[in-house]
Scaffold this active site. Sequence first.
Site, PDB file in Angstrom:
ATOM      1  N   ASP A   1       0.841  -1.200   0.000  1.00  0.00           N
ATOM      2  CA  ASP A   1       0.000   0.000   0.000  1.00  0.00           C
ATOM      3  C   ASP A   1       0.877   1.252   0.000  1.00  0.00           C
ATOM      4  O   ASP A   1       0.375   2.375  -0.064  1.00  0.00           O
ATOM      5  CB  ASP A   1      -1.014  -0.007   1.150  1.00  0.00           C
ATOM      6  CG  ASP A   1      -0.359  -0.056   2.527  1.00  0.00           C
ATOM      7  OD1 ASP A   1       0.882  -0.100   2.613  1.00  0.00           O
ATOM      8  OD2 ASP A   1      -1.100  -0.056   3.534  1.00  0.00           O
TER       9      ASP A   1
ATOM     10  N   GLU B   1       9.105  -3.820  10.666  1.00  0.00           N
ATOM     11  CA  GLU B   1       9.456  -2.505  10.100  1.00  0.00           C
ATOM     12  C   GLU B   1       9.788  -1.505  11.205  1.00  0.00           C
ATOM     13  O   GLU B   1       9.061  -1.392  12.201  1.00  0.00           O
ATOM     14  CB  GLU B   1       8.280  -1.982   9.258  1.00  0.00           C
ATOM     15  CG  GLU B   1       8.532  -0.581   8.693  1.00  0.00           C
ATOM     16  CD  GLU B   1       7.599  -0.183   7.564  1.00  0.00           C
ATOM     17  OE1 GLU B   1       6.737  -0.988   7.165  1.00  0.00           O
ATOM     18  OE2 GLU B   1       7.750   0.955   7.071  1.00  0.00           O
TER      19      GLU B   1
HETATM   20  O1  KIV Z   1       3.537  -1.070   1.615  1.00  0.00           O
HETATM   21  C1  KIV Z   1       4.697  -1.507   1.573  1.00  0.00           C
HETATM   22  O2  KIV Z   1       5.438  -1.316   0.607  1.00  0.00           O
HETATM   23  C2  KIV Z   1       5.159  -2.262   2.735  1.00  0.00           C
HETATM   24  C3  KIV Z   1       6.618  -2.606   2.821  1.00  0.00           C
HETATM   25  C4  KIV Z   1       7.431  -1.404   2.954  1.00  0.00           C
HETATM   26  C5  KIV Z   1       6.888  -3.613   3.842  1.00  0.00           C
HETATM   27  O3  KIV Z   1       4.387  -2.584   3.578  1.00  0.00           O
END
Ligand code: KIV
Length: 275
Positions: A44, A182
Amino acid sequence: MKNTVLTFKEAKEQGRKLSMLTAYDYSMAKIIDESNVNGILIGDSLGMVIKGEEDTLAVTIDEIIYHTKAVKRGTKNALIVSDMPFLSYHISVEQAVSNAGRLVKEGGANAVKLEGGANVMPQIKAIVDAQIPVMGHLGLTPQSINAFGGFKVQGKSEIAAKKLIEDAVNLEKAGVFSIVLEGIPEKVAEIITKSVSIPTIGIGAGKYCDGQILVYQDMLGMFNDFVPKFVKQYANIGEIMRNAINSYVNEVQEGLFPEIKHTFKIDENELSKLY
Ligand code: KIV
């Protein structure tokens, strides 16, 4: 060789590191898939890097499906994981299963990812029961930025770190095949990685995770609005693109492009009839 959830499981068992990148369209997915990358995430994050929004909150399930379809067409080998956007799994367990199912049935995803720990456990269990592999996501989960008060590193106190560890253990019990960690301290990520038998995929969580993921625009130097500390830029493709685009614009303005070799011909006889 097509990567599956078993590839992820075996990688952890055999101590092989996993790599993942985001992708949002066909041509980029194709380039990424031609490497040995294990997984592609239709994140997202597209709200920020594709749509230019300030955060990920406005992304819809239909947008993720649209981009998943495009990525799917360009992907042969990587495991395709689609993000469940904000409020696509919070309202009810039924809606969570239904939206996860749409990502698989309409988008072609192999797995879905959703953010949270104890607060989303019933949803995770129900999606796993529906035979859809789920990737968890803990730490600096961007869908919670309003609750966190901004993009802030998580798990820095004993209590917060213990909660992350507990959530990770419970996510494994609920059946997730992997967990994204994260924006948490490296040592906390190390403890989590050792506490679970499923692979952890880090982004801003240090080297002890079982794998890593980055947003491709970040690692290729194509998105400079905000470059987080954890990003390594492997190339400055943004600069290469800017130079190429400037050359094109200049050549068009100066009449240097197109050249004869870029043009099509008409038979002289046919041409003479036009005058
Ligand atoms: O939305 C995304 O790209 C993510 C990653 C950064 C883990 O959740």
